[in-house]
Every structure is written in structure tokens, then in C-alpha cells.
Design an enzyme around this catalytic site. Structure first.
Site, PDB file in Angstrom:
ATOM      1  N   GLY A  80       0.702  -1.097   0.023  1.00 13.98           N
ATOM      2  CA  GLY A  80      -0.069  -0.056  -0.023  1.00 13.98           C
ATOM      3  C   GLY A  80       0.912   1.199  -0.045  1.00 13.98           C
ATOM      4  N   SER A  81       1.300   1.737   1.296  1.00 14.56           N
ATOM      5  CA  SER A  81       2.042   3.126   1.149  1.00 14.56           C
ATOM      6  C   SER A  81       3.337   2.475   0.735  1.00 14.56           C
ATOM      7  CB  SER A  81       2.158   3.436   2.773  1.00 14.56           C
ATOM      8  OG  SER A  81       1.075   3.748   3.119  1.00 14.56           O
ATOM      9  N   GLU A  95      -4.527   7.597  -2.693  1.00 14.32           N
ATOM     10  CA  GLU A  95      -3.235   8.340  -3.333  1.00 14.32           C
ATOM     11  C   GLU A  95      -2.152   8.754  -2.429  1.00 14.32           C
ATOM     12  OE1 GLU A  95      -4.487  10.829  -6.660  1.00 14.32           O
ATOM     13  OE2 GLU A  95      -6.326   9.682  -6.967  1.00 14.32           O
TER      14      GLU A  95
HETATM   15  C1  LIG Z   1     -11.496   3.769  -1.793  1.00 12.63           C
HETATM   16  C2  LIG Z   1     -10.249   3.531  -2.265  1.00 12.63           C
HETATM   17  C3  LIG Z   1      -9.784   3.624  -3.836  1.00 12.63           C
HETATM   18  C4  LIG Z   1      -8.369   3.456  -4.023  1.00 12.63           C
HETATM   19  N1  LIG Z   1      -8.019   3.477  -5.317  1.00 12.63           N
HETATM   20  C5  LIG Z   1      -6.740   3.059  -5.694  1.00 12.63           C
HETATM   21  C6  LIG Z   1      -6.532   3.058  -7.013  1.00 12.63           C
HETATM   22  O1  LIG Z   1      -7.369   3.381  -8.039  1.00 12.63           O
HETATM   23  N2  LIG Z   1      -5.204   2.383  -7.362  1.00 12.63           N
HETATM   24  C7  LIG Z   1      -4.470   1.980  -6.403  1.00 12.63           C
HETATM   25  O2  LIG Z   1      -3.330   1.752  -6.798  1.00 12.63           O
HETATM   26  N3  LIG Z   1      -4.799   2.251  -5.182  1.00 12.63           N
HETATM   27  C8  LIG Z   1      -5.809   2.607  -4.711  1.00 12.63           C
HETATM   28  N4  LIG Z   1      -6.318   2.626  -3.281  1.00 12.63           N
HETATM   29  C9  LIG Z   1      -5.313   1.984  -2.486  1.00 12.63           C
HETATM   30  C10 LIG Z   1      -4.663   3.265  -1.627  1.00 12.63           C
HETATM   31  O3  LIG Z   1      -3.936   4.109  -2.396  1.00 12.63           O
HETATM   32  C11 LIG Z   1      -4.047   2.670  -0.300  1.00 12.63           C
HETATM   33  O4  LIG Z   1      -5.025   2.188   0.480  1.00 12.63           O
HETATM   34  C12 LIG Z   1      -3.000   3.718   0.328  1.00 12.63           C
HETATM   35  O5  LIG Z   1      -2.035   4.242  -0.277  1.00 12.63           O
HETATM   36  C13 LIG Z   1      -2.738   3.142   1.752  1.00 12.63           C
HETATM   37  O6  LIG Z   1      -2.212   1.864   1.701  1.00 12.63           O
HETATM   38  P1  LIG Z   1      -3.020   0.872   2.498  1.00 12.63           P
HETATM   39  O7  LIG Z   1      -4.459   0.560   2.681  1.00 12.63           O
HETATM   40  O8  LIG Z   1      -1.896  -0.502   2.164  1.00 12.63           O
HETATM   41  O9  LIG Z   1      -2.324   1.173   4.124  1.00 12.63           O
HETATM   42  P2  LIG Z   1      -0.970   0.917   4.858  1.00 12.63           P
HETATM   43  O10 LIG Z   1      -0.208   1.104   3.811  1.00 12.63           O
HETATM   44  O11 LIG Z   1      -0.976  -0.513   5.294  1.00 12.63           O
HETATM   45  O12 LIG Z   1      -0.978   1.939   5.879  1.00 12.63           O
HETATM   46  C14 LIG Z   1      -1.585   1.587   7.220  1.00 12.63           C
HETATM   47  C15 LIG Z   1      -1.478   2.940   8.039  1.00 12.63           C
HETATM   48  O13 LIG Z   1       0.052   3.008   8.303  1.00 12.63           O
HETATM   49  C16 LIG Z   1       0.474   4.311   7.897  1.00 12.63           C
HETATM   50  N5  LIG Z   1       1.748   4.034   7.481  1.00 12.63           N
HETATM   51  C17 LIG Z   1       2.552   3.164   6.318  1.00 12.63           C
HETATM   52  N6  LIG Z   1       3.619   3.568   6.069  1.00 12.63           N
HETATM   53  C18 LIG Z   1       4.005   4.435   7.050  1.00 12.63           C
HETATM   54  C19 LIG Z   1       5.302   4.877   7.244  1.00 12.63           C
HETATM   55  N7  LIG Z   1       6.393   4.646   6.859  1.00 12.63           N
HETATM   56  N8  LIG Z   1       5.512   6.034   8.297  1.00 12.63           N
HETATM   57  C20 LIG Z   1       4.196   6.310   8.957  1.00 12.63           C
HETATM   58  N9  LIG Z   1       2.907   5.849   8.630  1.00 12.63           N
HETATM   59  C21 LIG Z   1       2.985   4.847   7.764  1.00 12.63           C
HETATM   60  C22 LIG Z   1      -0.491   4.473   6.945  1.00 12.63           C
HETATM   61  O14 LIG Z   1      -0.539   6.167   6.617  1.00 12.63           O
HETATM   62  C23 LIG Z   1      -1.766   4.307   7.518  1.00 12.63           C
HETATM   63  O15 LIG Z   1      -2.245   5.016   8.511  1.00 12.63           O
HETATM   64  C24 LIG Z   1      -7.524   2.987  -3.034  1.00 12.63           C
HETATM   65  C25 LIG Z   1      -7.881   2.779  -1.677  1.00 12.63           C
HETATM   66  C26 LIG Z   1      -9.057   3.020  -1.451  1.00 12.63           C
HETATM   67  C27 LIG Z   1      -9.695   2.932  -0.011  1.00 12.63           C
END
Ligand SMILES: Cc1cc2nc3c(=O)[nH]c(=O)nc-3n(C[C@H](O)[C@H](O)[C@H](O)COP(=O)(O)OP(=O)(O)OC[C@H]3O[C@@H](n4cnc5c(N)ncnc54)[C@H](O)[C@@H]3O)c2cc1C
Ligand SMILES: Cc1cc2nc3c(=O)[nH]c(=O)nc-3n(C[C@H](O)[C@H](O)[C@H](O)COP(=O)(O)OP(=O)(O)OC[C@H]3O[C@@H](n4cnc5c(N)ncnc54)[C@H](O)[C@@H]3O)c2cc1C
Lengths: 276, 386
Positions: B135-136, B367
Site C-alpha cells: 500500500g504505502s 493516493e
Molecule cells: C476507496 C479506495 C480507492 C483506492 N483506489 C486506488 C486506485 O485506484 N489505485 C491504487 O493503486 N490504489 C488505490 N487505493 C489504495 C490506496 O492508495 C491505499 O489504500 C493507500 O495508499 C494506503 O495503503 P494501505 O491501505 O495498504 O495502508 P498501509 O500502507 O498499510 O498503511 C496503514 C497505516 O500505516 C501508515 N503508514 C504506512 N507506512 C508508514 C510510514 N512509513 N510512516 C508512517 N505511517 C505509515 C499509513 O499512513 C496508514 O495510516 C484505493 C484505496 C481506497 C480505500
């Protein structure tokens, strides 16, 4: 007024449709002066009177069917120009803004006179379309008055255009209690309701092209050869506004019926309104 | 008031885009509640079809590819207005723009010729980067792309993909050189209907419910080599650049939602009588409204400026992150205060603020979360102070 001064009858080459469009304050942005009970008009953006959008749409649809051109005419202060550009974006070919201090302060009679004069000045007009009413003045008088001044037949509350050709229009007029079908010879004036056509939204291209379009500005002098300029604006307006009041909200009547009777009354009402 | 009367970043034609987008927004608003309640993909298809016909899908695509040839500021004004009428539609449009931007940023002439005219006309785009375990940390994706007889064979699983079930064109990121980390990722265009491209379950979401979010499976999907965007192994940069643009767009959506929330709060406070007078007469309410406007103005300034800089071809990595962080966090607060001003009725489905409260929440997550924006900002912090 002689009919043939307005229109030369069926002009197959260039079917001319005039739309009367009132630039009105954007209801999102208007502010009321509660003390005076008037709309604050200074510096407020003017948009197409929402009741005139279906009029423009209908005109464009007729043009798409019969060919010709759509000419939108407004009487308004100079900032009315933006609303006319919007009309061009929505399919109008020409836009004319009657703007001059001498048009200011007009009541419906003087407004109609100026608009009728502009139509006469254009000449060869086959169809005139106006909106049901304006959102600010709300008198619903102007299109009828214009028709009378031009000596043209006039149908109000037109909710559907059933058919049109170069010589006549068949329309439905929705009078709430009944729907009447009329055949009107052209040229004529149609005052249309919101139901007559669903206004299209301009495309980005259309919108940007309209910015470059020319909005023609006509002063009172431009109409001097065919009109009496003393009948324009405040000079030509016999209406005197005595006072404007904002109505107080009415207390609810709190009529209580027994359940069965009450439910039936509500259902009947909803059916009548076409909501059930 | 005109934009140009109080922001130096705009030109005359931007007023037209704004007023047109407002018209569109009013149309979208009519079905926004129904679309939300049903989580309706059908309505979203129709909304995007209308946007396509009016030219919004190709708003920033150059005219030579059948687009409108407009700029980032036009994108911002469109997303802002559209999100006011229907936040879910703006969100889906944002997903489409990510796909378009990826091709615009990285694609060679042939690829642009092949896909941009369609995306500018009526094809909906999707951007598929996120995976269940990436994700991130997007560089940790594990979807593989292996070359075989002029094709790349893609294998893997994407999730949370906006427009997954309605898109015609997918921009998919996959590892071509897994050992090289972020420098081993390539961007591909995959067309709907390509064998092996499977759309999985649709997420049931809190907000932007009419914008479909899906799993996307790549089961040995054969993608012609000509569909590589830019160069092999250089896809991650494309993703980051597209996301930078996308962040400005997300900030714009935040502004649209914020402005509506503030308007709703003012209307409600003017009409709600308690203690014998409208609640707007209470200084506590007035102060909330003033704070909301202050935050909104700051969001606008940051966002419009970022868009203006982007149009001047500046590197806006920092400005986009700042704008997204501030505007989306501010939107959350503004919507929350608006709900507070609405009192109990604001908590019910009868009030638009209830929908906004749910819709706004995605903006600080998708994003790039707010935390990731802060990482991006920190990476540029010294440069910013030079
Ligand atoms: C409705 C919706 C639409 C989406 N559309 C798309 C799309 O079209 N295309 C696409 O590719 N993706 C899409 N996404 C994915 C979205 O970009 C990710 O959900 C987002 O980038 C976060 O990733 P994750 O959910 O895996 O959270 P994680 O990365 O697991 O993060 C969980 C928490 O940990 C925090 N965190 C993670 N790493 C760190 C760090 N190094 N330091 C501090 N805090 C941290 C995050 O900020 C968050 O609070 C979509 C998501 C949703 C919910
Ligand atoms: C009580 C009252 C007091 C008023 N006082 C003043 C005053 O002091 N000073 C002043 O300037 N005005 C005043 N007006 C406004 C003025 O009389 C009207 O705005 C004007 O005559 C048009 O009438 P309307 O808005 O009721 O249009 P309606 O008759 O309701 O409009 C019907 C249709 O006519 C057409 N139409 C109407 N007006 C125009 C236009 N200007 N250009 C093009 N098409 C048009 C449109 O198609 C419109 O849909 C007053 C109005 C009222 C009701």
C-alpha cells in the site's frame, strides 16, 4: 402592428427562431436587503433565467430539425453578456444584448416593448420562444405582451412541442386542470414550461468557443428607426411600485382528521399531484 | 465573485470551465443520494458517460489526441465543482485521470496515439498499483511481468482499484526486475477483455460508495510489448509523477466538499431556531464558521498555486503533497464542524452532510495517506527552505 413586418412567413432558407432570455441574478449568490425588501443587484453575476434554459433547448432542437438560426435576445445591464455567452455555448447562433441606460427601470410593458422592437428590427422571424416566468420578477407577462405588440398568436404554458414545420406548430399547453393541444400558425410566440425540453449542458469546446463569440450590443438608438424610444425604460413604464413586502410564513392549520379519513385524503392529494 | 478577483493563478477561460463544471455538478447532484445509497455502478457509468460527452474525460489530453488540451488548473476546477455535486463521481474521475496522466507522462508517441484518443472520448481508465501487501510501500509490489515472444506475461493481484469494474483501460504496475526494487517496476496498459484480466469483488465502502473499488487479478495476462509505458524498469517514476498530479486533484476534491459543507452549515444555522433565535446568532457557531472559511481559503490557495506551478512545468512534488495534506485534513475538520452545527438531523440520511461526512474520509487515505504526504514533504524540507 403588421404581421408581415415581423416575418415574411415561411422562410425555407433561413428559419429564424428568437429566444427571449432574461439574465437574472444567480440564486446561489443573491443577497436580500431585508429592510428594503429588495434584491441587492449591484455586482451580482447574472445567469440565464433557469426558466429560459428549456426555451433555448427547444429552439436548438427546432433548428436541428428545420435548419436556420437561433437568436437570443436579452434586455439587461452590461453584465448580462456572460449569460448570453452561455446561451451561445448551449447552441444559439447569435446573441443580442439590449443595453442602454434608457432601457433601465422598465416595467413589464416597457420590457416587452423593447424586446418586441428588437424582434421587429431583426425582421423575418419565424418563431419566438420565451420562458414561463423569471425567477426574479416572476410576472410571467412578458412573452404574452411581446406577442400582442407584434400582433402574433401566442400560446402559454407550452409543455410539449408535438410537431413543427415551416408553417405551423402543434403544441400541448399544460393548464394544470387540463392539457390543451393547439395548432398555431407561424410566426407565433410560445411561452414554454420547464417540461418542454431538458436543457443540454454545453461541451467544454462549446463553452470555450462561446468566449470568443461576439455578443451584439444594441442601444436604444439602434431601435430608434422602428420604435418610439420614449416608450423604453422608466419613461415607458406606467407601473409604480408602491411597496414590496416579504410575506410572513403562514401558521400551519393543524387540521386533524381521523386516521382512515386522513390517510385517504393524503393519498387522494398525492395521486392528484401525480406523486403516487 | 470571479476567481480572478481574488486569485492570481487563473485566466479568463478558467471561469468558463468552472461555470461549466458547476452546471455538470448540479446535474450529478440530482442522483448523488441514490447513487450513494445503492452504491450504484450503473449510475456511475451514466455519470462518466455524460462527462465523456462533454469532454471532461479528455480535459488535459492534447487536442492532437482528441482531447480538450487544457491544463492542471482546469482539472482542479472540474474536480472541485464535480465533487460538490457528487463526490463519488469526482473520485472516479480522479482515478481515470491517474491512468490518463500515466500515459501522458510516460508514453511514447505510438502509445499516446493508441490510447489517448479513446480515453479522451469514452473509455474509462483505472490505475492499478496497490496490492494486498503493498500500500504505502508501493515499491514492494510483487505482481510479475515476464517477457515471452514479444509479450509480457503479467501475474499477480491488485486491490482497491478505483473503476475496476467499469474501466476499459488499465494502467498496471508490475515487477520486471524484482531484484531491483523500485527500479525494477514497469508500467503497462492492459485493455479490458484481455484474457486473464479478471475483476474481483467490489468493496462495500463507508463513502464514495458509487465509485466502484475492486480487486483486479492478473492471471497470466499477455500484454503486447508495445503497451509498455515509457521504458522497461522505469515505471515507478511514472507512478509517482502521476500520483503527484493526482494529489492536486485530491486536494481539489477536498475543496469542493469543504465548500459545500460550509454552505450547508451556514444555511442550516440561519434557519435553525433555538432559544428563540437562529443559532447563527451564537458566537460559538459564528466562530466555527469563520474557522471553516479560513481553512477553506488556505486549502484553495495551496491547491490553486500547486496547479498553477504544475502548468508552468515546475516540479511540484512538494507543493502537491503540501496541498493534499492540508486540504484533505482541513476538509475532514470542516465537514465535522458542519455536522456539529447541524446537530442531530445532520446525523441522518436526510441531510447531505451525512453523506459528505462519509465521503470525505477517503481523501486522507487514497493516493498516499497523510502520513505518506508528510514523508514526501520531509524529503523536500531542506530544499524548501533554501
Ligand atoms: C476507496 C479506495 C480507492 C483506492 N483506489 C486506488 C486506485 O485506484 N489505485 C491504487 O493503486 N490504489 C488505490 N487505493 C489504495 C490506496 O492508495 C491505499 O489504500 C493507500 O495508499 C494506503 O495503503 P494501505 O491501505 O495498504 O495502508 P498501509 O500502507 O498499510 O498503511 C496503514 C497505516 O500505516 C501508515 N503508514 C504506512 N507506512 C508508514 C510510514 N512509513 N510512516 C508512517 N505511517 C505509515 C499509513 O499512513 C496508514 O495510516 C484505493 C484505496 C481506497 C480505500
Ligand atoms: C413588483 C415589481 C417591481 C419592479 N420594480 C422594478 C423597478 O423598479 N425597476 C426595474 O428595473 N425593474 C423592476 N421590476 C422588474 C421588471 O418589471 C421585470 O423584471 C421585467 O419587466 C420582466 O418581467 P419579469 O421579470 O416578471 O419577466 P416574466 O414576464 O416573468 O418573464 C417571462 C419570460 O419573458 C422573457 N423575458 C422577461 N424579461 C426579459 C428580458 N429583460 N430580456 C429578455 N427576455 C425577457 C423571458 O423569456 C422570461 O422567461 C419590477 C418587477 C416587479 C414584479
Amino acid at each position: 402592428m403588421q404581421k408581415n413586418q415581423v416575418a415574411a412567413g415561411c422562410d425555407y432558407v433561413n428559419f429564424r427562431i428568437v429566444v427571449l432570455m432574461k439574465p437574472t441574478p444567480d440564486p446561489d449568490k443573491v443577497r436580500f436587503d431585508a429592510e428594503k425588501g429588495t434584491i441587492i443587484r449591484e455586482g451580482v453575476e447574472l445567469i440565464i433565467n433557469p426558466y429560459d434554459l428549456p426555451a433555448i433547448e427547444l429552439a436548438v432542437q427546432v433548428k436541428e430539425k428545420l435548419g436556420g438560426e437561433v437568436i437570443v435576445i436579452s434586455m439587461a445591464p452590461p453584465q448580462g453578456e456572460e449569460a448570453l455567452r452561455d446561451a451561445i455555448a448551449r447552441g444559439a447562433d447569435r446573441a443580442i444584448l439590449l443595453t442602454d441606460r434608457r432601457f433601465a427601470g422598465a416595467d413589464t410593458l416597457a420590457t416587452s416593448y423593447a424586446l418586441a422592437s428588437a424582434i421587429r428590427k431583426l425582421g423575418n422571424v419565424n418563431l419566438v420562444i420565451g420562458g414561463e416566468k423569471s425567477i426574479d420578477g416572476d410576472t410571467a407577462q412578458v412573452p404574452g405582451e411581446v406577442a400582442e405588440m407584434l400582433g402574433l398568436p401566442h400560446v402559454s404554458y407550452v409543455s410539449r412541442l408535438i410537431d413543427i414545420d415551416y408553417s405551423r406548430a402543434i403544441v400541448e399547453s399544460d393548464l394544470e386542470s387540463e392539457v390543451v393541444t393547439y395548432e398555431a400558425p407561424l410566426p407565433c410566440v410560445l411561452q414554454v414550461t420547464l417540461n418542454v425540453a431538458k436543457p443540454r449542458i454545453p461541451t467544454i469546446k462549446g463553452k470555450l468557443q462561446a468566449r470568443k463569440a461576439i455578443v451584439e450590443k444594441w442601444s436604444a438608438d439602434a431601435l430608434a428607426d422602428i420604435a418610439d424610444i420614449n416608450r423604453f425604460g422608466i419613461k415607458g413604464s406606467p407601473t409604480m411600485v408602491y411597496r414590496v413586502v416579504i410575506p410572513k410564513e403562514k401558521e400551519r392549520k393543524r387540521i386533524i382528521l381521523d386516521t382512515e379519513q386522513g390517510v385517504k385524503a393524503v393519498v387522494d392529494l398525492l395521486m392528484k399531484e401525480g406523486l403516487l | 465573485m470571479k476567481l480572478r478577483d481574488y486569485y492570481p493563478y487563473f485566466e479568463d477561460f478558467h471561469e468558463d470551465i468552472k461555470s461549466l463544471a458547476k452546471n455538470v455538478s448540479q446535474e450529478l447532484e440530482k442522483r448523488a443520494r441514490e447513487a450513494d445509497e445503492k452504491g450504484s455502478e450503473e449510475i456511475m457509468r451514466e455519470n462518466l458517460k455524460m462527462l465523456a460527452e462533454l469532454g471532461f474525460l479528455g480535459i488535459n489530453v492534447p487536442e492532437q489526441y482528441g482531447g480538450q488540451g487544457l491544463d492542471e488548473r482546469s482539472v482542479v476546477l472540474s474536480l472541485e465543482e464535480i465533487s460538490r455535486g457528487c463526490a463519488a463521481t469526482a473520485f472516479s474521475l480522479g482515478g481515470h485521470y491517474l491512468a490518463v496522466d500515466s500515459i501522458l507522462i510516460g508514453g511514447d508517441e505510438a502509445l499516446k496515439q493508441k490510447f489517448l484518443p479513446r480515453l479522451a472520448k469514452d473509455s474509462v481508465g483505472a490505475f492499478a498499483l496497490t496490492e494486498p501487501n503493498a500500500g504505502s510501500d508501493a515499491a514492494s509490489i510483487v505482481t510479475r511481468a515476464e517477457k515471452k515472444n514479444g509479450y509480457y506475461v503479467l501475474r499477480g493481484e491488485k486491490h482497491f482499484i478505483t473503476n475496476g469494474s467499469i474501466a476499459d483501460v488499465f494502467v498496471v504496475f508490475a515487477k520486471t526486475s524484482p531484484e531491483k526494487g523500485a527500479r525494477g517496476i514497469t508500467a503497462f496498459v492492459v485493455e479490458r477483455g484481455t484474457p486473464g484480466l479478471l475483476i474481483g469483488k467490489k468493496e462495500e465502502k463507508l463513502g464514495v460508495r458509487a465509485s466502484p473499488t475492486n480487486q483486479v487479478f492478473l492471471d497470466n495476462v499477455e500484454v503486447p510489448a508495445e503497451n509498455v509505458i515509457g521504458k522497461v524498469d522505469e515505471g515507478f517514476k511514472i507512478a509517482m509523477q502521476a500520483l503527484t498530479r493526482g494529489r492536486i486533484g485530491m486536494a481539489a476534491q477536498a475543496i469542493g466538499i469543504s465548500r459545500l459543507a460550509l454552505q450547508l452549515a451556514i444555511n442550516y444555522a440561519e434557519n435553525r431556531m433555538q432559544f428563540g433565535q437562529p443559532i447563527i446568532n451564537q458566537q460559538a457557531i459564528q466562530f466555527m464558521l469563520s474557522d471553516m472559511l479560513t481553512m477553506l481559503r488556505a486549502s484553495e490557495e495551496l491547491t490553486y498555486k500547486a496547479a498553477w506551478l504544475a502548468d508552468r512545468k515546475a516540479d511540484v512534488t512538494l507543493e502537491a503533497a503540501v496541498a493534499k495534506l492540508f486540504a484533505t485534513e482541513a476538509a475532514k475538520l470542516i465537514v465535522d464542524k458542519s455536522m456539529q452545527i447541524h446537530g442531530g438531523i445532520g446525523y441522518t440520511r436526510d441531510q447531505v452532510i451525512e453523506r459528505l461526512y462519509r465521503d470525505v474520509r477517503i481523501l486522507t487515505i487514497a493516493e498516499g495517506t497523510s502520513e505518506i504526504q508528510r514523508l514526501v514533504i520531509f524529503r523536500n524540507i531542506k530544499k524548501a527552505l533554501d
